[in-house]
Design a protein around this motif. Structure first.
Motif, PDB file in Angstrom:
ATOM      1  N   ILE A   1       0.862  -1.194   0.000  1.00 50.24           N
ATOM      2  CA  ILE A   1       0.000   0.000   0.000  1.00 50.24           C
ATOM      3  C   ILE A   1       0.892   1.236   0.000  1.00 50.24           C
ATOM      4  O   ILE A   1       1.833   1.344   0.777  1.00 50.24           O
ATOM      5  CB  ILE A   1      -0.914   0.017   1.241  1.00 50.24           C
ATOM      6  CG1 ILE A   1      -1.917  -1.137   1.178  1.00 50.24           C
ATOM      7  CG2 ILE A   1      -1.650   1.352   1.366  1.00 50.24           C
ATOM      8  CD1 ILE A   1      -2.715  -1.323   2.457  1.00 50.24           C
ATOM      9  N   VAL A   2       0.605   2.177  -0.878  1.00 47.81           N
ATOM     10  CA  VAL A   2       1.405   3.402  -0.965  1.00 47.81           C
ATOM     11  C   VAL A   2       0.835   4.430   0.007  1.00 47.81           C
ATOM     12  O   VAL A   2      -0.331   4.819  -0.086  1.00 47.81           O
ATOM     13  CB  VAL A   2       1.403   3.970  -2.403  1.00 47.81           C
ATOM     14  CG1 VAL A   2       2.156   5.299  -2.446  1.00 47.81           C
ATOM     15  CG2 VAL A   2       2.036   2.972  -3.367  1.00 47.81           C
ATOM     16  N   VAL A   3       1.652   4.845   0.975  1.00 43.32           N
ATOM     17  CA  VAL A   3       1.192   5.830   1.962  1.00 43.32           C
ATOM     18  C   VAL A   3       1.727   7.225   1.654  1.00 43.32           C
ATOM     19  O   VAL A   3       1.330   8.200   2.294  1.00 43.32           O
ATOM     20  CB  VAL A   3       1.594   5.411   3.399  1.00 43.32           C
ATOM     21  CG1 VAL A   3       0.950   4.096   3.775  1.00 43.32           C
ATOM     22  CG2 VAL A   3       3.107   5.335   3.553  1.00 43.32           C
TER      23      VAL A   3
ATOM     24  N   VAL B   1       3.334  14.008  -1.457  1.00 43.44           N
ATOM     25  CA  VAL B   1       1.931  13.789  -1.107  1.00 43.44           C
ATOM     26  C   VAL B   1       1.886  12.631  -0.115  1.00 43.44           C
ATOM     27  O   VAL B   1       2.499  11.588  -0.349  1.00 43.44           O
ATOM     28  CB  VAL B   1       1.074  13.432  -2.341  1.00 43.44           C
ATOM     29  CG1 VAL B   1      -0.376  13.188  -1.925  1.00 43.44           C
ATOM     30  CG2 VAL B   1       1.157  14.527  -3.392  1.00 43.44           C
ATOM     31  N   ILE B   2       1.168  12.835   0.994  1.00 42.89           N
ATOM     32  CA  ILE B   2       0.977  11.753   1.974  1.00 42.89           C
ATOM     33  C   ILE B   2      -0.490  11.362   1.970  1.00 42.89           C
ATOM     34  O   ILE B   2      -1.376  12.215   2.072  1.00 42.89           O
ATOM     35  CB  ILE B   2       1.402  12.198   3.386  1.00 42.89           C
ATOM     36  CG1 ILE B   2       2.887  12.552   3.408  1.00 42.89           C
ATOM     37  CG2 ILE B   2       1.125  11.088   4.407  1.00 42.89           C
ATOM     38  CD1 ILE B   2       3.361  13.143   4.722  1.00 42.89           C
ATOM     39  N   PHE B   3      -0.762  10.078   1.839  1.00 39.31           N
ATOM     40  CA  PHE B   3      -2.132   9.570   1.819  1.00 39.31           C
ATOM     41  C   PHE B   3      -2.527   9.197   3.259  1.00 39.31           C
ATOM     42  O   PHE B   3      -2.443   8.034   3.667  1.00 39.31           O
ATOM     43  CB  PHE B   3      -2.237   8.375   0.872  1.00 39.31           C
ATOM     44  CG  PHE B   3      -1.780   8.703  -0.526  1.00 39.31           C
ATOM     45  CD1 PHE B   3      -2.481   9.604  -1.325  1.00 39.31           C
ATOM     46  CD2 PHE B   3      -0.622   8.138  -1.043  1.00 39.31           C
ATOM     47  CE1 PHE B   3      -2.050   9.922  -2.603  1.00 39.31           C
ATOM     48  CE2 PHE B   3      -0.188   8.443  -2.323  1.00 39.31           C
ATOM     49  CZ  PHE B   3      -0.899   9.344  -3.109  1.00 39.31           C
ATOM     50  N   TYR B   4      -2.953  10.208   3.990  1.00 40.70           N
ATOM     51  CA  TYR B   4      -3.218  10.023   5.415  1.00 40.70           C
ATOM     52  C   TYR B   4      -4.285   8.965   5.678  1.00 40.70           C
ATOM     53  O   TYR B   4      -4.233   8.261   6.694  1.00 40.70           O
ATOM     54  CB  TYR B   4      -3.627  11.358   6.046  1.00 40.70           C
ATOM     55  CG  TYR B   4      -2.514  12.380   6.081  1.00 40.70           C
ATOM     56  CD1 TYR B   4      -1.455  12.242   6.973  1.00 40.70           C
ATOM     57  CD2 TYR B   4      -2.536  13.488   5.229  1.00 40.70           C
ATOM     58  CE1 TYR B   4      -0.435  13.185   7.013  1.00 40.70           C
ATOM     59  CE2 TYR B   4      -1.521  14.436   5.253  1.00 40.70           C
ATOM     60  CZ  TYR B   4      -0.465  14.274   6.143  1.00 40.70           C
ATOM     61  OH  TYR B   4       0.535  15.194   6.180  1.00 40.70           O
ATOM     62  N   ASP B   5      -5.283   8.853   4.778  1.00 44.35           N
ATOM     63  CA  ASP B   5      -6.357   7.873   4.986  1.00 44.35           C
ATOM     64  C   ASP B   5      -5.815   6.449   5.033  1.00 44.35           C
ATOM     65  O   ASP B   5      -6.346   5.591   5.755  1.00 44.35           O
ATOM     66  CB  ASP B   5      -7.411   7.980   3.878  1.00 44.35           C
ATOM     67  CG  ASP B   5      -8.206   9.282   3.974  1.00 44.35           C
ATOM     68  OD1 ASP B   5      -8.128   9.924   5.039  1.00 44.35           O
ATOM     69  OD2 ASP B   5      -8.875   9.644   2.994  1.00 44.35           O
ATOM     70  N   GLU B   6      -4.761   6.180   4.255  1.00 47.57           N
ATOM     71  CA  GLU B   6      -4.195   4.831   4.218  1.00 47.57           C
ATOM     72  C   GLU B   6      -3.522   4.457   5.542  1.00 47.57           C
ATOM     73  O   GLU B   6      -3.352   3.280   5.862  1.00 47.57           O
ATOM     74  CB  GLU B   6      -3.165   4.713   3.080  1.00 47.57           C
ATOM     75  CG  GLU B   6      -3.720   4.936   1.679  1.00 47.57           C
ATOM     76  CD  GLU B   6      -4.578   3.764   1.220  1.00 47.57           C
ATOM     77  OE1 GLU B   6      -4.855   2.851   2.028  1.00 47.57           O
ATOM     78  OE2 GLU B   6      -4.980   3.764   0.044  1.00 47.57           O
TER      79      GLU B   6
END
Length: 660
Positions: free
Chosen positions: A27-29, A646-651
């Motif tokens: 998973i890319v975070v 970019v940080i995918f905080y939801d992940e």
């Protein structure tokens, strides 16, 4: 038919979706330019920071998000470091190589020499063994080979049934301590006897003889194991001792027997053990504690006492036990538990390093010598001795031009010549002041080459040991980040008086003096002398400063007893001085620090802002910190502009929640 087709289609779709779903670790975070931060990378970094995976998995989502911001900054910095060519910078690479040698050597010794043997020792120490032996000493048998042959012939006699073990022990054993007891050396556990002996015992079943003669530093042994059982690591016991000797130091066994019989009778009648110990025990070290001996392990007490005590159950009282010290009655208070491996690790290390480490180290190095084709050119030794002109090691070698480039030893693709080799010898107190001979040179070769071989092994260790490779990667990243901080932050902090003055004006409220007092002290050890000084001061017969020169407090005489401006709440003395109303007033005599004191108030300074000069050191520190933060923020901003992170905080809500 249509119904079946629908179900089939749904099943196929479900399988398709499952097969296409992203693995948890992938998973890319976060991402920056073409680089990605996967869940596996995030979890690994977070676990290191938290101290363990388990601790990390219990943390909050807000903490994960905060860490993700910091980790993104870290990753962008590393990318920048590589783009600047830090991975090709000779200075940084030399530092990394030096670290690899030093840390790698320690790592090898811990992981490959210590750790495996600790685990073996820990497992063995769960069991205790009782053994007997027949020992042949080389010095009593015509030398080493003769002793070995004699021991082997005796073992052969036992194996063929010509003689029993016990018969041969009685006649041939040269261990006088155990000979008359059938060779019995009592119970022991791993780490208490020479390893060769211990190893043979742990490999031998109960009531069996080890099939080979065993060599230790004491001689040659034929070993019989007579018992094995779960180990009681330590016990807590108390005892009542009735000594054979009377108060005059004379042996009086009859009186001792009568006294111990009295104790036994009172115990049977229900008397308290601890009270009887206080009344009757001759052990002056324990009687006042009710006979309490504290905790002790096997073999710490004489055998008769040990055997009786370790066979008791908690709360049980022994029969009368006779030792060379007298008659004992023992009460077992409690048994200790086997500690966990982690709890016992430091103790195990100490035992290993004391008893076995040097042998383990030597075996490992000897294997490296075979692996790297290690060779010593002893013919060069003669040249070195011949050309030394009998100088003492430590002096300049007289004919270095003749032998300096001669190879003393070699391994793999390394050749060690005499010139750098002698540079080490000159500084080594083990060899300095001695003359060259083959024995000295061999010792030096062994000492230096052993270290070198392990360091050489360490240089390639990251290619075969993933844990060490990770350690080196972390260190490399660390020196790259340090270099970036130097280039982008610390070296750019410019300090000058104008900027400091401006910073002070903006932040002066941060630099304040509390209420302070300055005072002078007269301190003496004698109460009457202090009162004598006080009466002189009250009557005006003496000057305070003159008397203060006689103060007896350590370090204050040369200062004339004077204390510069000190915060009022700094000490008892400053508080006392502050109680005085006017400058020049002095206290009455009061006791202080095992002495007697009189204080005079010299000055009072009310709370106020510090001047620039008074606060300069604090201002400089605060300015450097503020500038560093500003430059750091500017640098991070430049990285964000360059790499567009970019940080995918939801992940991150899925972190540490992988399905097994």
């Amino acid at each position: 038919m249509i119904h079946w087709l629908k179900l089939s289609s749904i099943s196929v779709l479900t399988l398709f979706l499952i097969s296409c779903s992203t693995k948890h670790s992938e998973i890319v975070v976060g991402k920056f330019n073409d680089d990605k931060i996967t869940m596996a990378e995030f979890e690994k970094a977070y676990s290191k920071n938290a101290g363990s995976y388990e601790r990390a998995s219990k943390d909050s989502l807000s903490n994960y998000k905060n860490f993700a911001d910091l980790y993104m900054n870290f990753r962008m910095k590393l990318k920048d470091a590589y783009e600047r060519g830090y991975d090709k910078d000779k200075t940084l690479l030399d530092e990394l190589a030096d670290y690899k040698k030093k840390v790698g050597s320690t790592y090898i010794q811990e992981k490959y020499l210590v750790e495996p043997n600790l685990k073996e020792m820990y497992e063995r120490r769960k069991t205790e063994v009782r053994a007997s032996h027949l020992m042949i000493r080389p010095e009593q048998s015509g030398g080493d080979e003769a002793a070995r042959q004699l021991a082997q012939s005796l073992l052969d006699s036992i194996r063929t049934g010509l003689k029993t073990f016990e018969e041969l022990v009685a006649v041939h054993s040269q261990d006088q301590f155990s000979k008359n007891k059938g060779g019995d050396i009592f119970y022991f556990t791993a780490g208490q006897l020479p390893y060769e002996f211990e190893d043979a015992c742990y490999k031998t079943p109960k009531d069996s003889i080890y099939p080979e003669v065993v060599r230790t530093k004491f001689g040659y042994h034929i070993i019989k194991v007579t018992d094995r059982k779960p180990r009681i690591p330590r016990i807590h016991a108390a005892h009542i001792l009735v000594s054979f000797a009377n108060q005059d130091g004379q042996i009086d066994s009859a009186a001792a027997k009568a006294k111990i019989d009295t104790v036994v009778a009172k115990l049977k009648a229900g008397a308290d053990f601890a009270e009887l110990a206080k009344e009757y025990s001759d052990d002056t070290g324990t009687k006042d504690k009710g006979g309490d001996l504290g905790f002790f392990e096997r073999r710490m007490m004489v055998q008769q006492f040990d055997e009786a005590a370790f066979n008791l159950q908690p709360g049980q009282i022994s029969d009368v036990v006779e030792t060379q010290f007298g008659y004992h009655i023992i009460k077992l208070l409690e048994r200790g538990e086997i500690p966990s491996f982690e709890q016992d690790k430091d103790n195990l290390k100490n035992i290993l390093k004391r008893l076995r480490y040097q042998d383990i180290y030597t075996d490992y190095v000897n294997n490296l010598k075979k692996e790297y084709n290690f060779k010593v050119n002893e013919n060069v030794f003669d040249m070195i001795i011949e050309n030394s002109d009998s100088i003492l090691i430590g002096a300049d070698y007289p004919h270095l031009d003749k032998v300096g480039n001669e190879v003393i030893y070699s391994y793999a693709n390394v050749k060690q010549t005499f010139s750098p080799f002698y540079d080490r010898m000159k500084k080594d107190t083990e060899f300095t002041g001695k003359r060259f001979d083959k024995n000295i040179l061999n010792k030096a070769v062994t000492k230096y080459s052993n270290d070198e071989l392990i360091e050489f092994k360490a240089m390639g260790l990251d290619t075969v040991d993933a844990q060490f490779a990770e350690l080196m990667e972390d260190y490399k990243n660390g020196i790259f980040i340090f270099k970036l901080q130097e280039d982008e932050v610390w070296n750019k902090v410019e300090i000058d008086s104008l900027r400091l003055q401006d910073f002070y004006e903006k932040t002066k409220e941060n630099y304040k003096w509390p209420d302070r007092v300055a005072f002078t002290e007269i301190w003496v050890r004698n109460d009457s002398l202090a009162k004598h000084y006080y009466s002189f001061l009250k009557e005006g017969k003496a000057d305070f400063d003159s008397l203060a020169k006689n103060t007896e407090r350590f370090g204050m005489k040369e200062k004339g007893g004077k204390y510069d401006l000190t915060p009022v709440n700094n000490s008892e003395l400053s508080r006392k001085a502050n109680e005085l109303k006017n400058v020049g007033d002095f206290t009455e005599v009061f006791s202080q620090a095992n002495g007697y004191c009189i204080l005079r108030l010299d000055a009072r300074d009310s709370a106020r802002l510090k001047t620039f000069e008074e606060a300069r050191a604090e201002v400089t520190g605060a300015f450097q910190e503020a500038e560093s933060k500003r430059l750091e923020n500017e640098y991070i901003a430049s990285l964000k502009k360059k790499y567009q992170p970019v940080i995918f905080y939801d992940e991150l809500s899925k972190a540490f929640k992988a399905e097994n």
